[in-house]
Design an enzyme around this catalytic site. Sequence first.
Site, PDB file in Angstrom:
ATOM      1  N   CYS A 332      85.065  74.763  82.717  1.00  0.00           N
ATOM      2  CA  CYS A 332      83.430  75.534  83.140  1.00  0.00           C
ATOM      3  C   CYS A 332      83.746  76.602  83.314  1.00  0.00           C
ATOM      4  CB  CYS A 332      82.675  74.515  84.313  1.00  0.00           C
ATOM      5  SG  CYS A 332      81.576  74.844  84.318  1.00  0.00           S
ATOM      6  N   LEU A 333      83.889  77.164  84.478  1.00  0.00           N
ATOM      7  CA  LEU A 333      83.598  78.272  84.408  1.00  0.00           C
ATOM      8  C   LEU A 333      84.814  78.505  85.428  1.00  0.00           C
ATOM      9  CD1 LEU A 333      80.835  78.763  87.303  1.00  0.00           C
ATOM     10  CD2 LEU A 333      80.883  79.296  84.880  1.00  0.00           C
TER      11      LEU A 333
END
Length: 600
Positions: A332-333
Amino acid sequence: MQNQPARPAQAKAPAPVKAPPRAEAGADASPYAGIDRKLRGAFARATGGVSPFGIAETWAAWTNHLARAPGRQLELAAHARDSALQLMDFAARSGLGQAPEAPFAPKPFDHRFADAGWAEPPFRLWQQGFLAVQDWWDQATAGIPGLSRHEAERARFLARQTLDTVSPSNFAWMNPEILAETARTGGRNLVEGAAQAAEDMREALHPGAMPRPAGCEPGKDIACTKGEVVYRNDIFELLQYAPQTPGVHSEPVLIVPAWIMKYYILDLSPHNSLINYLVGQGFTVFAISWCNPSAEQKDLSLEDYRLRGVMTALEAVGAIMPGRRIHACGYCLGGTMLAIAAATMARDNDDRLASVTLMAAQVDFSEAGELMLFLDESQIAFLEDLMWEQGYLDRQQMAGAFASIRAEDLIYTRAVRRYCLGRDEMPTDIGVWNADTTRMPARMHSEYLRSLFLENRLSAGRFAVEGRVIALKDITVPMFVIGTETDHIAPWKSVYKTRLFTDGDLTFVLTSGGHNGGIVSEPGHLHRHYRISHRPAGALYVDPDSWLAGTPPRQGSWWPDWSGWLAAKSSGRSDPPAFGAPDRGYPPLEPAPGRHIHQR
Protein backbone atom coordinates in the site's frame (compact mmCIF):
# COMPACT_ATOMS: atom_id res chain seq x y z
CA MET A 1 10.85 4.47 25.03
CA GLN A 2 14.13 2.64 25.16
CA ASN A 3 17.13 4.60 23.97
CA GLN A 4 19.03 3.51 20.89
CA PRO A 5 22.32 1.76 21.50
CA ALA A 6 25.46 3.53 20.43
CA ARG A 7 26.89 2.50 17.07
CA PRO A 8 30.33 2.31 15.58
CA ALA A 9 31.06 4.57 12.62
CA GLN A 10 30.36 2.02 9.91
CA ALA A 11 26.83 1.40 11.23
CA LYS A 12 25.97 4.95 12.14
CA ALA A 13 22.32 5.83 11.58
CA PRO A 14 21.41 8.94 9.59
CA ALA A 15 20.93 12.05 11.66
CA PRO A 16 17.26 12.78 12.38
CA VAL A 17 15.70 14.98 9.75
CA LYS A 18 14.43 18.21 11.21
CA ALA A 19 11.91 19.44 8.71
CA PRO A 20 11.40 23.21 8.68
CA PRO A 21 7.92 24.49 9.46
CA ARG A 22 5.73 24.61 6.39
CA ALA A 23 5.43 28.14 5.10
CA GLU A 24 1.88 29.38 5.12
CA ALA A 25 0.61 31.22 2.09
CA GLY A 26 -1.37 34.43 1.88
CA ALA A 27 -3.25 35.52 4.94
CA ASP A 28 -2.01 32.54 6.98
CA ALA A 29 1.42 34.22 7.13
CA SER A 30 -0.02 37.17 9.08
CA PRO A 31 0.04 37.52 12.88
CA TYR A 32 -3.71 36.94 12.90
CA ALA A 33 -3.52 33.61 11.06
CA GLY A 34 -3.90 31.64 14.30
CA ILE A 35 -7.38 33.07 14.85
CA ASP A 36 -8.55 31.98 11.42
CA ARG A 37 -6.99 28.55 11.67
CA LYS A 38 -8.58 27.91 15.06
CA LEU A 39 -12.00 28.83 13.69
CA ARG A 40 -11.49 26.76 10.57
CA GLY A 41 -10.20 23.83 12.65
CA ALA A 42 -13.27 23.95 14.88
CA PHE A 43 -15.48 24.01 11.78
CA ALA A 44 -13.59 21.06 10.33
CA ARG A 45 -14.10 19.09 13.55
CA ALA A 46 -17.83 19.81 13.43
CA THR A 47 -18.07 18.38 9.91
CA GLY A 48 -15.81 15.39 10.57
CA GLY A 49 -13.13 16.82 8.27
CA VAL A 50 -15.43 16.98 5.24
CA SER A 51 -15.34 20.27 3.35
CA PRO A 52 -18.88 21.59 2.70
CA PHE A 53 -17.40 24.05 0.21
CA GLY A 54 -16.15 21.26 -2.03
CA ILE A 55 -19.57 19.61 -1.88
CA ALA A 56 -21.29 22.91 -2.72
CA GLU A 57 -18.93 23.43 -5.67
CA THR A 58 -19.74 19.97 -7.02
CA TRP A 59 -23.50 20.49 -6.91
CA ALA A 60 -23.17 23.99 -8.35
CA ALA A 61 -21.12 22.66 -11.27
CA TRP A 62 -23.58 19.82 -11.90
CA THR A 63 -26.63 22.11 -11.70
CA ASN A 64 -25.15 24.82 -13.93
CA HIS A 65 -24.03 22.40 -16.64
CA LEU A 66 -27.32 20.51 -16.61
CA ALA A 67 -29.26 23.80 -16.78
CA ARG A 68 -27.67 24.63 -20.14
CA ALA A 69 -28.28 21.18 -21.63
CA PRO A 70 -32.03 21.00 -22.42
CA GLY A 71 -31.56 17.91 -24.56
CA ARG A 72 -29.96 16.10 -21.60
CA GLN A 73 -32.82 17.27 -19.38
CA LEU A 74 -35.34 15.77 -21.78
CA GLU A 75 -33.35 12.55 -21.86
CA LEU A 76 -33.39 12.33 -18.05
CA ALA A 77 -37.11 13.10 -17.98
CA ALA A 78 -37.68 10.27 -20.46
CA HIS A 79 -35.57 7.97 -18.34
CA ALA A 80 -37.66 8.83 -15.26
CA ARG A 81 -40.86 8.21 -17.25
CA ASP A 82 -39.63 4.82 -18.46
CA SER A 83 -38.58 3.81 -14.95
CA ALA A 84 -41.97 4.82 -13.57
CA LEU A 85 -43.74 2.75 -16.23
CA GLN A 86 -41.53 -0.23 -15.43
CA LEU A 87 -42.35 0.12 -11.74
CA MET A 88 -46.09 0.41 -12.45
CA ASP A 89 -45.99 -2.71 -14.63
CA PHE A 90 -44.00 -4.58 -11.98
CA ALA A 91 -46.47 -3.55 -9.25
CA ALA A 92 -49.53 -4.45 -11.32
CA ARG A 93 -48.26 -7.87 -12.32
CA SER A 94 -47.15 -8.57 -8.75
CA GLY A 95 -50.62 -7.59 -7.52
CA LEU A 96 -52.16 -10.15 -9.89
CA GLY A 97 -50.11 -12.91 -8.29
CA GLN A 98 -47.54 -13.16 -11.03
CA ALA A 99 -43.77 -13.29 -10.43
CA PRO A 100 -42.37 -10.71 -12.86
CA GLU A 101 -38.64 -10.18 -13.23
CA ALA A 102 -37.46 -7.19 -11.18
CA PRO A 103 -36.53 -4.31 -13.52
CA PHE A 104 -33.76 -3.01 -11.22
CA ALA A 105 -30.97 -4.91 -9.46
CA PRO A 106 -28.64 -3.93 -6.60
CA LYS A 107 -24.98 -3.31 -7.38
CA PRO A 108 -22.68 -6.33 -6.93
CA PHE A 109 -21.24 -5.02 -3.66
CA ASP A 110 -24.65 -4.05 -2.20
CA HIS A 111 -25.86 -6.74 0.22
CA ARG A 112 -28.70 -4.78 1.86
CA PHE A 113 -31.40 -6.66 -0.04
CA ALA A 114 -29.98 -10.18 0.12
CA ASP A 115 -32.66 -11.53 2.49
CA ALA A 116 -35.39 -13.59 0.79
CA GLY A 117 -38.05 -11.40 2.38
CA TRP A 118 -37.28 -8.63 -0.12
CA ALA A 119 -38.86 -10.78 -2.84
CA GLU A 120 -42.25 -10.58 -1.10
CA PRO A 121 -44.81 -7.74 -1.30
CA PRO A 122 -44.81 -4.96 -0.25
CA PHE A 123 -41.07 -5.05 0.45
CA ARG A 124 -40.10 -5.74 -3.16
CA LEU A 125 -41.98 -2.64 -4.29
CA TRP A 126 -40.13 -0.48 -1.78
CA GLN A 127 -36.84 -2.06 -2.83
CA GLN A 128 -37.52 -1.53 -6.54
CA GLY A 129 -38.60 2.06 -5.96
CA PHE A 130 -35.36 2.81 -4.16
CA LEU A 131 -33.23 1.11 -6.81
CA ALA A 132 -35.10 3.01 -9.56
CA VAL A 133 -34.21 6.34 -7.93
CA GLN A 134 -30.63 5.19 -7.51
CA ASP A 135 -30.51 4.22 -11.18
CA TRP A 136 -31.86 7.63 -12.22
CA TRP A 137 -29.17 9.45 -10.26
CA ASP A 138 -26.49 7.26 -11.83
CA GLN A 139 -27.80 8.43 -15.21
CA ALA A 140 -28.20 12.05 -14.09
CA THR A 141 -24.58 12.34 -12.99
CA ALA A 142 -23.11 10.92 -16.21
CA GLY A 143 -22.73 12.47 -19.63
CA ILE A 144 -23.44 16.10 -18.72
CA PRO A 145 -21.83 18.24 -21.47
CA GLY A 146 -18.99 20.33 -20.08
CA LEU A 147 -18.95 18.63 -16.66
CA SER A 148 -15.54 17.12 -15.90
CA ARG A 149 -15.29 13.42 -15.21
CA HIS A 150 -14.08 14.11 -11.67
CA GLU A 151 -17.03 16.39 -10.88
CA ALA A 152 -19.48 13.91 -12.42
CA GLU A 153 -18.10 11.02 -10.38
CA ARG A 154 -18.10 13.12 -7.25
CA ALA A 155 -21.73 14.17 -7.83
CA ARG A 156 -22.66 10.50 -8.31
CA PHE A 157 -20.85 9.60 -5.11
CA LEU A 158 -22.59 12.35 -3.13
CA ALA A 159 -25.98 11.37 -4.55
CA ARG A 160 -25.34 7.77 -3.56
CA GLN A 161 -24.34 8.83 -0.04
CA THR A 162 -27.57 10.82 0.34
CA LEU A 163 -29.76 8.01 -1.02
CA ASP A 164 -28.13 5.48 1.29
CA THR A 165 -29.51 7.33 4.31
CA VAL A 166 -33.12 6.74 3.14
CA SER A 167 -32.81 3.16 1.90
CA PRO A 168 -35.83 1.10 3.06
CA SER A 169 -33.38 -1.44 4.49
CA ASN A 170 -32.42 1.11 7.18
CA PHE A 171 -35.90 1.26 8.73
CA ALA A 172 -37.18 -1.51 10.95
CA TRP A 173 -40.80 -1.22 9.75
CA MET A 174 -39.74 -1.51 6.09
CA ASN A 175 -37.11 -4.24 6.40
CA PRO A 176 -38.59 -7.78 6.26
CA GLU A 177 -35.52 -9.32 7.88
CA ILE A 178 -35.81 -7.06 10.94
CA LEU A 179 -39.58 -7.63 11.23
CA ALA A 180 -39.16 -11.39 11.04
CA GLU A 181 -36.36 -11.41 13.62
CA THR A 182 -38.35 -9.16 15.97
CA ALA A 183 -41.35 -11.48 15.73
CA ARG A 184 -39.16 -14.54 16.29
CA THR A 185 -37.36 -13.20 19.37
CA GLY A 186 -40.18 -11.13 20.84
CA GLY A 187 -38.10 -7.95 20.43
CA ARG A 188 -34.95 -9.28 22.12
CA ASN A 189 -32.96 -8.44 19.00
CA LEU A 190 -33.74 -4.73 19.47
CA VAL A 191 -32.67 -4.83 23.12
CA GLU A 192 -29.40 -6.56 22.23
CA GLY A 193 -28.91 -4.12 19.35
CA ALA A 194 -29.33 -1.16 21.70
CA ALA A 195 -26.66 -2.63 23.99
CA GLN A 196 -24.28 -3.02 21.06
CA ALA A 197 -25.00 0.54 19.94
CA ALA A 198 -24.09 1.77 23.42
CA GLU A 199 -20.88 -0.29 23.30
CA ASP A 200 -19.91 1.22 19.93
CA MET A 201 -20.67 4.70 21.26
CA ARG A 202 -18.33 4.15 24.22
CA GLU A 203 -15.58 3.00 21.86
CA ALA A 204 -16.13 6.05 19.62
CA LEU A 205 -15.93 8.44 22.58
CA HIS A 206 -12.98 6.65 24.22
CA PRO A 207 -10.92 4.97 21.46
CA GLY A 208 -8.88 2.04 22.68
CA ALA A 209 -10.86 1.68 25.90
CA MET A 210 -12.59 -1.52 24.83
CA PRO A 211 -10.54 -4.71 25.28
CA ARG A 212 -9.72 -6.76 22.22
CA PRO A 213 -11.83 -9.90 21.71
CA ALA A 214 -10.64 -13.09 23.34
CA GLY A 215 -8.41 -15.13 21.07
CA CYS A 216 -7.30 -12.09 19.06
CA GLU A 217 -4.54 -10.61 21.19
CA PRO A 218 -1.55 -9.23 19.22
CA GLY A 219 1.64 -10.99 20.21
CA LYS A 220 -0.24 -14.02 21.47
CA ASP A 221 -2.88 -15.09 18.97
CA ILE A 222 -2.13 -12.79 16.03
CA ALA A 223 1.12 -11.05 15.09
CA CYS A 224 2.73 -13.99 16.84
CA THR A 225 5.47 -15.15 14.46
CA LYS A 226 8.54 -15.53 16.69
CA GLY A 227 11.17 -12.84 16.42
CA GLU A 228 12.96 -9.97 18.12
CA VAL A 229 12.98 -6.19 17.96
CA VAL A 230 16.51 -5.37 16.79
CA TYR A 231 16.20 -1.61 16.34
CA ARG A 232 13.92 1.16 17.59
CA ASN A 233 13.60 4.88 17.07
CA ASP A 234 10.73 7.32 17.43
CA ILE A 235 9.23 6.37 14.04
CA PHE A 236 9.53 2.59 13.83
CA GLU A 237 10.72 -0.68 15.30
CA LEU A 238 12.57 -3.21 13.16
CA LEU A 239 11.47 -6.80 13.74
CA GLN A 240 13.69 -9.76 12.80
CA TYR A 241 11.95 -13.15 12.65
CA ALA A 242 13.35 -16.44 13.89
CA PRO A 243 14.39 -18.96 11.19
CA GLN A 244 12.21 -22.04 10.73
CA THR A 245 14.52 -23.97 8.37
CA PRO A 246 18.07 -25.36 8.80
CA GLY A 247 19.39 -23.11 6.05
CA VAL A 248 18.06 -19.82 4.70
CA HIS A 249 18.23 -17.94 1.42
CA SER A 250 21.26 -15.70 1.52
CA GLU A 251 19.36 -12.49 0.75
CA PRO A 252 16.96 -11.24 3.47
CA VAL A 253 13.49 -9.77 2.91
CA LEU A 254 12.57 -6.35 4.33
CA ILE A 255 8.83 -5.57 4.54
CA VAL A 256 7.71 -1.93 4.50
CA PRO A 257 4.02 -1.72 5.48
CA ALA A 258 1.83 1.34 5.10
CA TRP A 259 2.00 3.85 7.93
CA ILE A 260 -1.78 4.18 7.64
CA MET A 261 -2.17 0.72 9.20
CA LYS A 262 -0.51 -1.59 11.72
CA TYR A 263 1.99 -3.92 10.07
CA TYR A 264 0.37 -7.14 11.26
CA ILE A 265 -2.06 -7.34 8.34
CA LEU A 266 0.89 -9.34 6.98
CA ASP A 267 1.23 -11.37 10.22
CA LEU A 268 -2.29 -12.33 11.23
CA SER A 269 -2.97 -15.85 12.51
CA PRO A 270 -0.21 -18.39 11.83
CA HIS A 271 -2.18 -20.04 8.99
CA ASN A 272 -2.69 -16.80 7.00
CA SER A 273 0.43 -14.86 7.98
CA LEU A 274 2.47 -13.87 4.93
CA ILE A 275 5.49 -13.27 7.19
CA ASN A 276 5.17 -16.72 8.76
CA TYR A 277 4.83 -18.24 5.28
CA LEU A 278 7.99 -16.53 4.02
CA VAL A 279 9.99 -17.62 7.07
CA GLY A 280 8.72 -21.17 6.55
CA GLN A 281 9.99 -21.01 2.96
CA GLY A 282 13.51 -20.36 4.21
CA PHE A 283 13.72 -16.55 4.07
CA THR A 284 15.17 -14.30 6.74
CA VAL A 285 12.43 -11.72 7.17
CA PHE A 286 12.62 -8.24 8.67
CA ALA A 287 9.55 -6.01 9.05
CA ILE A 288 9.03 -2.37 9.94
CA SER A 289 6.46 -1.68 12.66
CA TRP A 290 5.55 2.01 12.43
CA CYS A 291 4.67 4.03 15.51
CA ASN A 292 1.16 5.38 16.09
CA PRO A 293 2.11 9.08 16.13
CA SER A 294 0.97 11.52 18.78
CA ALA A 295 0.37 15.27 18.59
CA GLU A 296 4.03 15.84 19.58
CA GLN A 297 5.08 14.17 16.31
CA LYS A 298 3.02 16.47 14.09
CA ASP A 299 6.12 17.75 12.23
CA LEU A 300 7.23 14.33 10.99
CA SER A 301 7.60 14.59 7.22
CA LEU A 302 7.58 12.26 4.25
CA GLU A 303 11.35 12.60 4.17
CA ASP A 304 11.50 11.49 7.81
CA TYR A 305 9.62 8.32 6.90
CA ARG A 306 11.94 7.68 3.97
CA LEU A 307 15.26 8.54 5.57
CA ARG A 308 14.72 7.68 9.24
CA GLY A 309 12.33 4.89 8.34
CA VAL A 310 13.06 2.91 5.17
CA MET A 311 16.71 3.89 4.73
CA THR A 312 17.53 3.38 8.41
CA ALA A 313 15.89 -0.05 8.26
CA LEU A 314 17.97 -0.96 5.20
CA GLU A 315 21.09 0.12 7.05
CA ALA A 316 20.18 -2.03 10.06
CA VAL A 317 19.47 -5.10 7.92
CA GLY A 318 22.76 -4.54 6.11
CA ALA A 319 24.61 -4.42 9.42
CA ILE A 320 22.93 -7.58 10.73
CA MET A 321 23.53 -9.46 7.46
CA PRO A 322 26.55 -7.71 5.96
CA GLY A 323 27.48 -8.16 2.33
CA ARG A 324 23.95 -9.26 1.35
CA ARG A 325 21.64 -7.46 -1.01
CA ILE A 326 18.06 -7.07 0.21
CA HIS A 327 14.67 -8.06 -1.23
CA ALA A 328 12.49 -5.07 -0.34
CA CYS A 329 8.70 -5.42 -0.22
CA GLY A 330 6.24 -2.56 0.24
CA TYR A 331 2.49 -2.77 0.87
CA CYS A 332 0.00 0.00 0.00
CA LEU A 333 1.50 3.39 0.94
CA GLY A 334 4.58 1.54 2.15
CA GLY A 335 5.03 0.39 -1.44
CA THR A 336 4.80 3.97 -2.68
CA MET A 337 7.44 5.00 -0.18
CA LEU A 338 9.60 2.01 -1.17
CA ALA A 339 9.34 3.02 -4.85
CA ILE A 340 10.50 6.53 -3.90
CA ALA A 341 13.38 5.08 -1.88
CA ALA A 342 14.36 2.64 -4.67
CA ALA A 343 14.34 5.38 -7.33
CA THR A 344 16.47 7.57 -5.06
CA MET A 345 18.91 4.73 -4.46
CA ALA A 346 19.14 4.07 -8.20
CA ARG A 347 19.84 7.75 -8.85
CA ASP A 348 22.60 7.69 -6.23
CA ASN A 349 24.15 4.40 -7.44
CA ASP A 350 23.17 2.62 -4.21
CA ASP A 351 23.00 -1.08 -5.16
CA ARG A 352 21.87 -2.64 -1.87
CA LEU A 353 18.53 -3.86 -3.26
CA ALA A 354 18.21 -7.30 -4.85
CA SER A 355 14.58 -6.80 -5.91
CA VAL A 356 11.50 -4.66 -5.24
CA THR A 357 8.00 -6.04 -4.57
CA LEU A 358 4.99 -3.70 -4.54
CA MET A 359 1.72 -5.01 -3.10
CA ALA A 360 -1.43 -3.02 -3.96
CA ALA A 361 0.80 0.05 -4.18
CA GLN A 362 0.45 2.98 -6.57
CA VAL A 363 3.18 5.06 -8.15
CA ASP A 364 0.73 7.07 -10.27
CA PHE A 365 -2.36 8.69 -8.76
CA SER A 366 -4.21 9.96 -11.81
CA GLU A 367 -6.63 7.02 -11.51
CA ALA A 368 -6.42 6.44 -7.78
CA GLY A 369 -10.02 5.30 -7.33
CA GLU A 370 -12.83 6.71 -5.26
CA LEU A 371 -10.46 8.12 -2.64
CA MET A 372 -9.73 10.86 -5.18
CA LEU A 373 -13.35 11.98 -4.87
CA PHE A 374 -12.46 13.37 -1.44
CA LEU A 375 -9.44 15.32 -2.61
CA ASP A 376 -9.30 18.81 -4.03
CA GLU A 377 -7.72 22.02 -2.79
CA SER A 378 -10.70 22.84 -0.57
CA GLN A 379 -10.77 19.39 1.03
CA ILE A 380 -7.02 19.22 1.68
CA ALA A 381 -7.01 22.73 3.16
CA PHE A 382 -9.88 21.63 5.41
CA LEU A 383 -7.90 18.59 6.58
CA GLU A 384 -4.82 20.74 7.14
CA ASP A 385 -6.81 23.04 9.41
CA LEU A 386 -8.12 20.03 11.30
CA MET A 387 -4.63 18.52 11.66
CA TRP A 388 -3.07 21.89 12.55
CA GLU A 389 -5.19 22.03 15.70
CA GLN A 390 -4.92 18.41 16.84
CA GLY A 391 -1.51 17.54 15.34
CA TYR A 392 -2.66 14.51 13.36
CA LEU A 393 -5.52 13.04 11.39
CA ASP A 394 -7.38 10.83 13.82
CA ARG A 395 -8.15 7.22 13.07
CA GLN A 396 -11.94 7.67 13.24
CA GLN A 397 -11.78 10.50 10.70
CA MET A 398 -9.74 8.37 8.33
CA ALA A 399 -11.71 5.16 8.86
CA GLY A 400 -14.92 7.03 8.10
CA ALA A 401 -13.60 8.13 4.71
CA PHE A 402 -12.68 4.54 3.76
CA ALA A 403 -16.01 3.16 4.99
CA SER A 404 -18.04 5.75 3.07
CA ILE A 405 -16.64 4.45 -0.24
CA ARG A 406 -18.70 1.29 0.30
CA ALA A 407 -21.27 2.74 2.70
CA GLU A 408 -23.96 0.28 1.58
CA ASP A 409 -22.03 -2.62 3.06
CA LEU A 410 -19.50 -1.18 5.50
CA ILE A 411 -21.84 1.27 7.27
CA TYR A 412 -25.53 0.53 6.73
CA THR A 413 -25.53 -3.27 6.40
CA ARG A 414 -23.29 -3.48 9.45
CA ALA A 415 -25.51 -1.08 11.42
CA VAL A 416 -28.66 -3.05 10.58
CA ARG A 417 -26.99 -6.30 11.53
CA ARG A 418 -25.69 -5.01 14.87
CA TYR A 419 -28.35 -2.56 16.02
CA CYS A 420 -31.57 -3.96 14.55
CA LEU A 421 -30.93 -7.68 14.28
CA GLY A 422 -28.85 -7.78 17.47
CA ARG A 423 -26.19 -9.95 15.88
CA ASP A 424 -22.77 -9.49 17.37
CA GLU A 425 -19.90 -9.78 14.92
CA MET A 426 -17.79 -12.85 15.37
CA PRO A 427 -14.24 -11.67 16.08
CA THR A 428 -11.74 -12.39 13.34
CA ASP A 429 -8.05 -11.65 13.06
CA ILE A 430 -8.54 -9.31 10.10
CA GLY A 431 -11.47 -7.62 11.86
CA VAL A 432 -9.34 -6.90 14.92
CA TRP A 433 -6.58 -5.53 12.69
CA ASN A 434 -9.06 -3.41 10.73
CA ALA A 435 -10.26 -1.76 13.96
CA ASP A 436 -6.68 -1.14 15.11
CA THR A 437 -6.15 1.95 12.96
CA THR A 438 -3.42 4.56 13.33
CA ARG A 439 -3.09 8.33 13.24
CA MET A 440 -1.34 10.38 10.54
CA PRO A 441 1.17 13.12 11.50
CA ALA A 442 -0.10 16.48 10.24
CA ARG A 443 2.89 17.49 8.12
CA MET A 444 3.53 14.09 6.56
CA HIS A 445 -0.11 13.58 5.66
CA SER A 446 -0.39 17.02 4.11
CA GLU A 447 2.78 16.46 2.03
CA TYR A 448 1.58 13.04 0.93
CA LEU A 449 -1.88 14.28 -0.12
CA ARG A 450 -0.51 17.27 -1.99
CA SER A 451 2.61 15.94 -3.67
CA LEU A 452 1.33 12.47 -4.55
CA PHE A 453 -2.47 12.41 -4.67
CA LEU A 454 -3.29 15.96 -5.74
CA GLU A 455 -0.24 16.85 -7.86
CA ASN A 456 0.88 13.34 -8.90
CA ARG A 457 4.52 14.39 -8.86
CA LEU A 458 6.12 10.94 -8.70
CA SER A 459 5.08 9.60 -12.10
CA ALA A 460 5.14 13.08 -13.61
CA GLY A 461 8.88 13.41 -12.93
CA ARG A 462 8.47 16.27 -10.46
CA PHE A 463 9.10 14.50 -7.15
CA ALA A 464 12.36 15.69 -5.60
CA VAL A 465 14.38 13.96 -2.88
CA GLU A 466 17.16 15.97 -1.25
CA GLY A 467 16.62 18.73 -3.79
CA ARG A 468 16.94 16.53 -6.89
CA VAL A 469 14.18 14.95 -8.97
CA ILE A 470 13.94 11.16 -9.05
CA ALA A 471 12.70 8.92 -11.90
CA LEU A 472 11.01 5.55 -11.54
CA LYS A 473 12.58 4.35 -14.79
CA ASP A 474 15.98 4.45 -13.06
CA ILE A 475 14.95 1.37 -11.03
CA THR A 476 16.72 -1.54 -12.73
CA VAL A 477 16.39 -4.31 -10.12
CA PRO A 478 13.70 -6.96 -10.82
CA MET A 479 10.21 -5.97 -9.70
CA PHE A 480 7.21 -8.05 -8.61
CA VAL A 481 3.96 -6.04 -8.60
CA ILE A 482 0.60 -7.23 -7.25
CA GLY A 483 -2.81 -5.67 -7.92
CA THR A 484 -6.17 -6.92 -6.61
CA GLU A 485 -9.30 -7.21 -8.74
CA THR A 486 -11.83 -5.42 -6.52
CA ASP A 487 -9.51 -2.91 -4.85
CA HIS A 488 -11.31 0.42 -4.30
CA ILE A 489 -8.30 2.01 -2.57
CA ALA A 490 -5.60 1.16 -5.13
CA PRO A 491 -7.50 0.07 -8.27
CA TRP A 492 -5.58 -2.59 -10.16
CA LYS A 493 -5.33 -0.57 -13.37
CA SER A 494 -3.67 2.19 -11.34
CA VAL A 495 -1.26 -0.34 -9.79
CA TYR A 496 -0.64 -1.73 -13.28
CA LYS A 497 0.77 1.64 -14.33
CA THR A 498 4.04 0.64 -12.67
CA ARG A 499 4.62 -1.16 -15.99
CA LEU A 500 4.20 2.15 -17.82
CA PHE A 501 6.71 4.12 -15.74
CA THR A 502 9.46 1.51 -15.41
CA ASP A 503 11.55 -0.27 -18.04
CA GLY A 504 13.17 -3.12 -16.09
CA ASP A 505 12.38 -6.78 -15.56
CA LEU A 506 8.87 -6.89 -14.08
CA THR A 507 6.41 -9.61 -13.09
CA PHE A 508 2.80 -8.49 -12.65
CA VAL A 509 0.14 -10.39 -10.72
CA LEU A 510 -3.58 -9.65 -10.59
CA THR A 511 -5.25 -11.59 -7.80
CA SER A 512 -8.87 -12.03 -6.78
CA GLY A 513 -10.10 -10.12 -3.76
CA GLY A 514 -9.81 -6.57 -2.51
CA HIS A 515 -7.11 -4.35 -1.06
CA ASN A 516 -6.55 -6.57 1.98
CA GLY A 517 -8.22 -9.87 1.10
CA GLY A 518 -6.33 -10.15 -2.18
CA ILE A 519 -3.00 -9.84 -0.39
CA VAL A 520 -3.93 -12.10 2.54
CA SER A 521 -4.53 -14.99 0.15
CA GLU A 522 -2.71 -17.95 1.62
CA PRO A 523 -2.42 -21.37 -0.07
CA GLY A 524 -5.56 -23.39 0.61
CA HIS A 525 -7.82 -20.33 0.74
CA LEU A 526 -10.96 -21.33 -1.13
CA HIS A 527 -12.18 -19.63 -4.30
CA ARG A 528 -8.95 -17.80 -5.03
CA HIS A 529 -7.41 -17.20 -8.44
CA TYR A 530 -4.76 -14.97 -9.97
CA ARG A 531 -3.16 -14.00 -13.28
CA ILE A 532 0.59 -13.64 -13.71
CA SER A 533 2.91 -12.57 -16.51
CA HIS A 534 6.53 -11.56 -16.97
CA ARG A 535 7.79 -8.52 -18.86
CA PRO A 536 11.49 -8.63 -19.71
CA ALA A 537 13.54 -5.46 -19.48
CA GLY A 538 13.00 -3.15 -22.42
CA ALA A 539 9.80 -4.82 -23.68
CA LEU A 540 7.04 -2.75 -25.24
CA TYR A 541 4.13 -1.58 -23.11
CA VAL A 542 0.85 -3.53 -23.14
CA ASP A 543 -2.31 -1.72 -21.99
CA PRO A 544 -4.19 -3.27 -19.02
CA ASP A 545 -7.27 -4.40 -20.98
CA SER A 546 -5.13 -6.21 -23.56
CA TRP A 547 -3.03 -7.72 -20.77
CA LEU A 548 -6.18 -8.97 -18.99
CA ALA A 549 -7.58 -10.50 -22.17
CA GLY A 550 -4.32 -12.28 -22.93
CA THR A 551 -3.48 -13.57 -19.44
CA PRO A 552 -5.54 -16.60 -18.34
CA PRO A 553 -6.42 -17.06 -14.65
CA ARG A 554 -4.85 -19.70 -12.46
CA GLN A 555 -6.54 -21.25 -9.46
CA GLY A 556 -5.03 -20.89 -5.99
CA SER A 557 -2.72 -18.49 -4.20
CA TRP A 558 -0.06 -16.25 -5.71
CA TRP A 559 2.15 -16.66 -2.63
CA PRO A 560 4.08 -19.73 -3.95
CA ASP A 561 4.82 -17.89 -7.23
CA TRP A 562 6.24 -14.94 -5.31
CA SER A 563 8.26 -17.19 -2.99
CA GLY A 564 9.67 -19.01 -6.02
CA TRP A 565 10.44 -15.70 -7.73
CA LEU A 566 12.33 -14.46 -4.65
CA ALA A 567 14.24 -17.73 -4.43
CA ALA A 568 15.20 -17.47 -8.10
CA LYS A 569 16.54 -13.95 -7.48
CA SER A 570 18.63 -15.16 -4.52
CA SER A 571 22.19 -16.43 -4.61
CA GLY A 572 21.86 -19.67 -2.69
CA ARG A 573 21.52 -20.83 0.89
CA SER A 574 23.51 -20.10 4.02
CA ASP A 575 23.33 -20.61 7.77
CA PRO A 576 20.59 -18.61 9.57
CA PRO A 577 21.85 -15.33 11.04
CA ALA A 578 21.76 -14.57 14.75
CA PHE A 579 19.29 -12.05 16.11
CA GLY A 580 20.63 -8.55 15.64
CA ALA A 581 24.28 -7.60 15.61
CA PRO A 582 25.30 -6.43 19.12
CA ASP A 583 28.88 -5.78 18.04
CA ARG A 584 27.60 -3.38 15.37
CA GLY A 585 25.15 -1.60 17.65
CA TYR A 586 22.00 -3.65 16.96
CA PRO A 587 21.36 -5.85 20.02
CA PRO A 588 18.01 -7.63 20.42
CA LEU A 589 15.79 -5.34 22.49
CA GLU A 590 12.69 -7.43 23.25
CA PRO A 591 10.54 -10.15 21.65
CA ALA A 592 8.40 -9.35 18.62
CA PRO A 593 5.93 -7.78 18.02
CA GLY A 594 7.50 -5.06 20.16
CA ARG A 595 5.91 -1.93 21.63
CA HIS A 596 4.64 0.16 18.73
CA ILE A 597 1.96 -2.40 17.86
CA HIS A 598 0.30 -1.79 21.23
CA GLN A 599 0.04 1.99 20.84
CA ARG A 600 -3.65 2.93 20.61
